[in-house]
Structure formats: C-alpha cells, structure tokens
Scaffold this motif. Structure first.
Motif, mmCIF file in Angstrom:
data_model
loop_
_atom_site.group_PDB
_atom_site.id
_atom_site.type_symbol
_atom_site.label_atom_id
_atom_site.label_comp_id
_atom_site.label_asym_id
_atom_site.label_seq_id
_atom_site.Cartn_x
_atom_site.Cartn_y
_atom_site.Cartn_z
ATOM 1 N N SER A 293 36.327 42.608 36.776
ATOM 2 C CA SER A 293 37.576 43.287 36.435
ATOM 3 C C SER A 293 37.365 44.787 36.517
ATOM 4 O O SER A 293 36.285 45.277 36.182
ATOM 5 C CB SER A 293 38.032 42.926 35.021
ATOM 6 O OG SER A 293 38.286 41.557 34.906
ATOM 7 N N PRO A 294 38.361 45.541 36.944
ATOM 8 C CA PRO A 294 38.233 46.995 36.987
ATOM 9 C C PRO A 294 38.310 47.600 35.586
ATOM 10 O O PRO A 294 38.828 46.972 34.652
ATOM 11 C CB PRO A 294 39.428 47.432 37.837
ATOM 12 C CG PRO A 294 40.429 46.346 37.661
ATOM 13 C CD PRO A 294 39.674 45.082 37.440
ATOM 14 N N ALA A 295 37.802 48.802 35.463
ATOM 15 C CA ALA A 295 37.944 49.533 34.205
ATOM 16 C C ALA A 295 39.405 49.904 34.004
ATOM 17 O O ALA A 295 40.125 50.182 34.965
ATOM 18 C CB ALA A 295 37.072 50.788 34.229
ATOM 19 N N ILE B 71 46.016 49.994 43.415
ATOM 20 C CA ILE B 71 44.845 50.744 43.888
ATOM 21 C C ILE B 71 43.616 49.847 43.808
ATOM 22 O O ILE B 71 42.853 49.696 44.778
ATOM 23 C CB ILE B 71 44.614 52.019 43.050
ATOM 24 C CG1 ILE B 71 45.811 52.956 43.098
ATOM 25 C CG2 ILE B 71 43.348 52.749 43.531
ATOM 26 C CD1 ILE B 71 45.727 54.108 42.080
ATOM 27 N N ASP B 72 43.409 49.231 42.644
ATOM 28 C CA ASP B 72 42.231 48.388 42.452
ATOM 29 C C ASP B 72 42.269 47.141 43.328
ATOM 30 O O ASP B 72 41.228 46.685 43.810
ATOM 31 C CB ASP B 72 42.120 47.986 40.983
ATOM 32 C CG ASP B 72 41.637 49.127 40.093
ATOM 33 O OD1 ASP B 72 40.837 49.953 40.568
ATOM 34 O OD2 ASP B 72 42.071 49.198 38.930
ATOM 35 N N LEU B 73 43.463 46.571 43.532
ATOM 36 C CA LEU B 73 43.557 45.392 44.394
ATOM 37 C C LEU B 73 43.096 45.714 45.812
ATOM 38 O O LEU B 73 42.378 44.925 46.440
ATOM 39 C CB LEU B 73 44.995 44.857 44.402
ATOM 40 C CG LEU B 73 45.459 44.149 43.127
ATOM 41 C CD1 LEU B 73 46.965 43.910 43.170
ATOM 42 C CD2 LEU B 73 44.724 42.827 42.935
ATOM 43 N N ALA B 74 43.493 46.874 46.332
ATOM 44 C CA ALA B 74 43.092 47.249 47.693
ATOM 45 C C ALA B 74 41.607 47.590 47.767
ATOM 46 O O ALA B 74 40.919 47.209 48.723
ATOM 47 C CB ALA B 74 43.941 48.426 48.175
ATOM 48 N N ILE B 75 41.111 48.305 46.756
ATOM 49 C CA ILE B 75 39.686 48.653 46.735
ATOM 50 C C ILE B 75 38.829 47.392 46.609
ATOM 51 O O ILE B 75 37.806 47.234 47.298
ATOM 52 C CB ILE B 75 39.384 49.633 45.579
ATOM 53 C CG1 ILE B 75 40.046 50.995 45.836
ATOM 54 C CG2 ILE B 75 37.877 49.774 45.358
ATOM 55 C CD1 ILE B 75 39.424 51.821 46.945
ATOM 56 N N ASP B 76 39.240 46.471 45.741
ATOM 57 C CA ASP B 76 38.487 45.229 45.571
ATOM 58 C C ASP B 76 38.521 44.388 46.840
ATOM 59 O O ASP B 76 37.528 43.744 47.192
ATOM 60 C CB ASP B 76 39.053 44.438 44.389
ATOM 61 C CG ASP B 76 38.194 43.235 44.041
ATOM 62 O OD1 ASP B 76 37.131 43.425 43.430
ATOM 63 O OD2 ASP B 76 38.578 42.100 44.398
ATOM 64 N N LEU C 38 48.846 41.312 36.212
ATOM 65 C CA LEU C 38 48.822 41.707 37.624
ATOM 66 C C LEU C 38 47.462 41.499 38.284
ATOM 67 O O LEU C 38 47.384 41.383 39.501
ATOM 68 C CB LEU C 38 49.258 43.165 37.769
ATOM 69 C CG LEU C 38 50.707 43.462 37.388
ATOM 70 C CD1 LEU C 38 50.994 44.952 37.500
ATOM 71 C CD2 LEU C 38 51.675 42.671 38.259
ATOM 72 N N TRP C 39 46.388 41.483 37.508
ATOM 73 C CA TRP C 39 45.057 41.283 38.081
ATOM 74 C C TRP C 39 44.726 39.795 38.248
ATOM 75 O O TRP C 39 43.742 39.448 38.905
ATOM 76 C CB TRP C 39 44.000 41.978 37.214
ATOM 77 C CG TRP C 39 42.634 41.980 37.822
ATOM 78 C CD1 TRP C 39 41.566 41.229 37.434
ATOM 79 C CD2 TRP C 39 42.188 42.728 38.962
ATOM 80 N NE1 TRP C 39 40.481 41.473 38.251
ATOM 81 C CE2 TRP C 39 40.841 42.386 39.189
ATOM 82 C CE3 TRP C 39 42.809 43.658 39.797
ATOM 83 C CZ2 TRP C 39 40.104 42.956 40.226
ATOM 84 C CZ3 TRP C 39 42.074 44.217 40.831
ATOM 85 C CH2 TRP C 39 40.733 43.866 41.037
ATOM 86 N N GLU C 40 45.551 38.912 37.690
ATOM 87 C CA GLU C 40 45.235 37.483 37.715
ATOM 88 C C GLU C 40 45.075 36.942 39.128
ATOM 89 O O GLU C 40 44.216 36.091 39.384
ATOM 90 C CB GLU C 40 46.319 36.685 36.988
ATOM 91 C CG GLU C 40 46.264 36.808 35.475
ATOM 92 C CD GLU C 40 47.379 36.026 34.795
ATOM 93 O OE1 GLU C 40 48.122 35.309 35.513
ATOM 94 O OE2 GLU C 40 47.499 36.142 33.569
ATOM 95 N N ALA C 41 45.907 37.421 40.051
ATOM 96 C CA ALA C 41 45.813 36.940 41.435
ATOM 97 C C ALA C 41 44.447 37.262 42.030
ATOM 98 O O ALA C 41 43.893 36.469 42.795
ATOM 99 C CB ALA C 41 46.919 37.556 42.274
ATOM 100 N N VAL D 221 52.456 37.551 49.315
ATOM 101 C CA VAL D 221 53.392 37.091 48.283
ATOM 102 C C VAL D 221 53.784 38.248 47.373
ATOM 103 O O VAL D 221 54.952 38.618 47.285
ATOM 104 C CB VAL D 221 52.809 35.930 47.444
ATOM 105 C CG1 VAL D 221 53.737 35.600 46.271
ATOM 106 C CG2 VAL D 221 52.622 34.687 48.298
ATOM 107 N N LEU D 222 52.792 38.851 46.698
ATOM 108 C CA LEU D 222 53.123 39.865 45.687
ATOM 109 C C LEU D 222 53.721 41.120 46.319
ATOM 110 O O LEU D 222 54.763 41.612 45.868
ATOM 111 C CB LEU D 222 51.876 40.209 44.881
ATOM 112 C CG LEU D 222 51.242 39.048 44.103
ATOM 113 C CD1 LEU D 222 50.035 39.542 43.323
ATOM 114 C CD2 LEU D 222 52.247 38.381 43.174
ATOM 115 N N GLU D 223 53.062 41.659 47.342
ATOM 116 C CA GLU D 223 53.610 42.866 47.973
ATOM 117 C C GLU D 223 54.881 42.548 48.757
ATOM 118 O O GLU D 223 55.810 43.364 48.797
ATOM 119 C CB GLU D 223 52.560 43.528 48.873
ATOM 120 C CG GLU D 223 51.441 44.195 48.086
ATOM 121 C CD GLU D 223 50.659 45.184 48.926
ATOM 122 O OE1 GLU D 223 51.076 46.352 49.009
ATOM 123 O OE2 GLU D 223 49.623 44.780 49.491
ATOM 124 N N ALA D 224 54.939 41.370 49.355
ATOM 125 C CA ALA D 224 56.159 40.993 50.077
ATOM 126 C C ALA D 224 57.344 40.896 49.125
ATOM 127 O O ALA D 224 58.486 41.191 49.515
ATOM 128 C CB ALA D 224 55.951 39.672 50.813
#
Length: 263
Positions: free
Chosen positions: A48-50, A90-95, A146-149, A167-170
């Motif tokens: 998980s991100p900080a 931001i974190d989703l793309a970096i991850d 939001l981080w669950e996905a 799905v989410l961004e669409a």
C-alpha cells in the motif's frame, strides 16, 4: 551511475505528503524521459502507498452526503472528492509501472509514467481550485476503497489493466460531461475548464490501458473482449452501469463489444 527505476518508483509510493508526491511523480517521469534512470527493478513495490494523516479515510457506507450541489458545502465536497480520486490515481499509475514494468517493458513504463505525471498535474490544479473555495485537500473525509482494485489485481497485469483503466477510469469518461454541465450551470467557468482538461487526458489514459491489454491478449492468444469480461467478473466488485459515453470510450479504444453485454 544512473539510479534504479524501481527504487525511484517505490520512493514515490512511499511519499505521504500530497505536494511531495506530486513533485516526486513528476520528477520520476521527467528523469525516465531524459534517460536518467536504469531499467532496473531491484526493490519490491509496497503493498500500500503511504498516505497523509488527513483526509480521514472512510468506507463507502460511512461517507457523509455531499449536500446540495449548488451550496458552498456541496461544491467543496465535489472538488475534494475529485482531488482524492486524482491523488490515488497518481499511486495507481506509479504502481502499475513499478509492479509490472519489468515484465511489460520500457514502453509500458513510459506510458504509465506519463499517466502518473498527468494525474499529479490534475491533483495540483484541483487542490488550487479547492483553495480558491477556501478549503484544502484533507479538510473532509475521503473514500477508503479506491486502492482496493490495486490490491485485488497486484498479481496479474491483465487484471490490473482490465479493472483500473478499462473500468474505473472509463467510468470517469461517462460521468464527467454531466459534472461539467452542472459546474458550468453554477457559474464556475474555471472549474468546467479544469474538468474538460481532465476528461481529455483521461481518454488518453484509458486508450493506453486498452492498448496494452489488447497487446497482452494478442501475445497470449486470448480474445480481448471475452477475456476482459472474465477478468472484470472475477476482480471488479461492482456493476458496470449505463449511461455510457460511447464516443469517448470509442476514442479510447473501448468499443461496445467489451462492455455492452455485461452492463
């Protein structure tokens, strides 16, 4: 000697301060573009991100109602919710780049670092707009889910692509035009321009995710539409509901062959 790409990406994920995360995400995207980072993944991405101490993160069923859209409270709640979405994005793309980059290659990393830089810019302009309204990110509670996905799909790049961009961004492509109209009707011309900029960028983000998903399916000799439906059914908890912004989705490479049958 160049720094490791993996370490740079992990550092962004472990930056809790919102302003610091924005700067770190934009810096790693720039350093990658300028050839300052080795394509080396020598550290694991965190589970998980900080996160900053504020906002308080609540489950969906405990989130307070936003209030009337035309009220000051309702307007601030809308912009705060949008800022939180972009902060997590931001974190989703970096991850995505850090967790799957070694497997998927430099082009994949470059694409998702460009997405991360966009999301950082989106958060920064939303934060600036919140401050004009007399608020700031962290003043209100935010959605904890939001981080669950990312957690559910951390083992499978195809599942991550299927759920997060496709799905989410669409979904953002579907709901943003009505939000733009509502914001414009309230007299917030600057806000409407911000949302139009974000919508235009998100079409590109969904296209990036869809393109990599289709290429992955071609490599594995899988039919993209049916495999997407299988992955969404397995990893996405909610329903995919109309109305759909079919023209924006098609511009992003997401034809009705993907989603019409499961809506």
């Amino acid at each position: 000697m160049s720094a490791s790409l993996g370490a740079a990406l992990r550092s962004v994920l472990l930056t809790a301060d919102p302003g610091g995360k924005v700067m770190a995400a934009r810096a790693v995207a720039r350093d990658w573009r300028l050839g300052r980072l080795d394509f080396t993944f020598d550290v694991a991405m965190p589970d998980s991100p900080a996160r900053p101490a504020r906002p308080e993160l609540l489950p969906p069923n405990r989130m307070p109602k936003r209030g009337r859209g035309g009220s000051e409270r309702g307007r601030i709640a809308l912009w705060h919710a949008l800022a939180h979405i972009e902060f997590v994005a931001i974190d989703l793309a970096i991850d995505m780049a850090g967790r799957f980059g070694a497997q998927m290659g430099p082009g994949f990393v470059g694409d998702f670092l460009s997405v991360a830089a966009d999301e950082a810019m989106h958060f920064a302009i939303l934060q600036r707009h919140l401050r004009v309204l007399g608020s700031t990110y962290g003043d209100l509670p935010a959605h904890a889910g939001l981080w669950e996905a990312a957690e559910k799909t951390r083992h499978d790049v195809a599942a991550r692509l299927a759920v997060v961009p496709m799905v989410l961004e669409a979904r953002g492509l579907d709901v943003t035009p009505a939000t733009i109209t509502r914001v414009l009707d309230s007299g917030d011309v600057t806000g409407s321009r911000i949302l139009q900029r974000i919508l235009d960028d998100e079409i590109r983000h969904v296209r990036i995710g869809t393109t990599h998903f289709v290429a992955w399916c071609a490599n594995k000799q899988k039919a993209p539409e049916s495999h997407w439906k299988e992955l969404v059914g397995r990893y996405f908890g909610g329903a995919i509901k109309p109305p759909f912004n079919d023209s924006a989705r098609l511009a992003a490479g997401l034809s009705r062959d993907f989603y019409a049958a499961i809506a």
